[in-house]
Design an enzyme around this catalytic site. Sequence first.
Site, PDB file in Angstrom:
ATOM      1  CB  CYS A 136      -0.995  -0.077   1.169  1.00 31.48           C
ATOM      2  SG  CYS A 136      -1.808   1.470   1.530  1.00 31.48           S
ATOM      3  CD  GLU A 207      -2.179  -0.725  -3.576  1.00 27.58           C
ATOM      4  OE1 GLU A 207      -2.767   0.165  -4.217  1.00 27.58           O
ATOM      5  OE2 GLU A 207      -2.251  -0.815  -2.331  1.00 27.58           O
TER       6      GLU A 207
END
Length: 227
Positions: A136, A207
Amino acid sequence: MLTEELRNEAEPIIEAIYNDTFIQGLIHGNIDAAAVIHYLRADSLYLEEFANLYAMLIAKSDSKDTVKFLLSQMEFLLEGESEAHAVLAQAVDMPYEDIIRDGAWYPSADHYIKHMYFNAFSRENIAFTLSAMAPCPYVYRRIAEKAMARHTFEAGHPYRGWFEFYARDMDDTLDVMLTIIDNEAERMPAEDMKQLRRNFIESVEHERRFFNMAATKERWMEVDVHA
Ligand SMILES: Cc1ncc(CO)c(N)n1
């Protein structure tokens, strides 16, 4: 070091994310406003769960330094990252609160969030969950670095602040996460270390799916969570 290898392995995926529609749209300032709105709706919920995950990890930590780190990250998440979201809301010219009122865990966000929770619920060692969480901050920082190195964002660029935020503010989070993962990895059986690798690389892929989810305004076809 494990996380150094993982960062190298992630690089081609990150380059692909960089070249995908969403990031290119931000860089060139011509992204579909509906995609930005879709992203914010999913991401505000994603970050809420990210904070909840920190709380779960606090309960699993016996080192005071780790607890302090997790607390500070939780605060950063609850306060700081709203700056990045504010840039996006301003660019699409809508009040942030109005945008996020209708969010949902769209399928790709749902999968990513549950990937992190699976590790938090099934593993005592926090390195498993952290290996799923570290992409992240890492992916965003790399993307922001690439964008700033390859482009000049003029002062009035609507998304300049978004790239600046992630180029600037992710280092502390990342350094501690990676250190914990590397320290734990040294003492793990090979099988567990393999799981750390999978967790990390899968999250890098998550992601990519998350941005593509926003670009395509992906949603559940049959499930209406607001019913
Ligand atoms: C999905 C996702 N990944 C990473 C970040 C960066 O914190 C974010 N805001 N959202």
